[in-house]
Design a protein around this motif. Structure first.
Motif: not given
Length: 79
Positions: A1-13, A15-25
């Motif tokens: 992947m060259q330069n991810p779009t803003l939408i890709w970055k927001l969705v990726h972040t 999903l990742l923070s959602g899963g991690m925060s769910a587990l930690v919570a």
């Protein structure tokens, strides 16, 4: 992947923070309150508070973490 779009970055972040925060919570709620019938409701409240904080923190910390990783192990090689 060259330069991810803003939408890709927001969705990726998100999903990742959602899963991690769910587990930690869940783990923190379980340790602090124990396993009973109200665990799911308490966890859901904790996660609803933690998720936006985790997402914002990941968006802010992400570029610094990428630079630190590149400094520690070198930049990712193109295949």
């Amino acid at each position: 992947m060259q330069n991810p779009t803003l939408i890709w970055k927001l969705v990726h972040t998100g999903l990742l923070s959602g899963g991690m925060s769910a587990l930690v919570a869940f783990i923190v709620t379980l340790i602090n309150t124990g396993w009973d019938g109200g665990l799911f409701g308490r966890w859901l409240v904790a996660w609803c508070l933690a998720y936006p904080v985790a997402w914002f923190a990941a968006l802010i910390w992400g570029p610094s973490a990428k630079r630190l990783t590149n400094w520690m192990v070198g930049p990712r090689r193109k295949s």
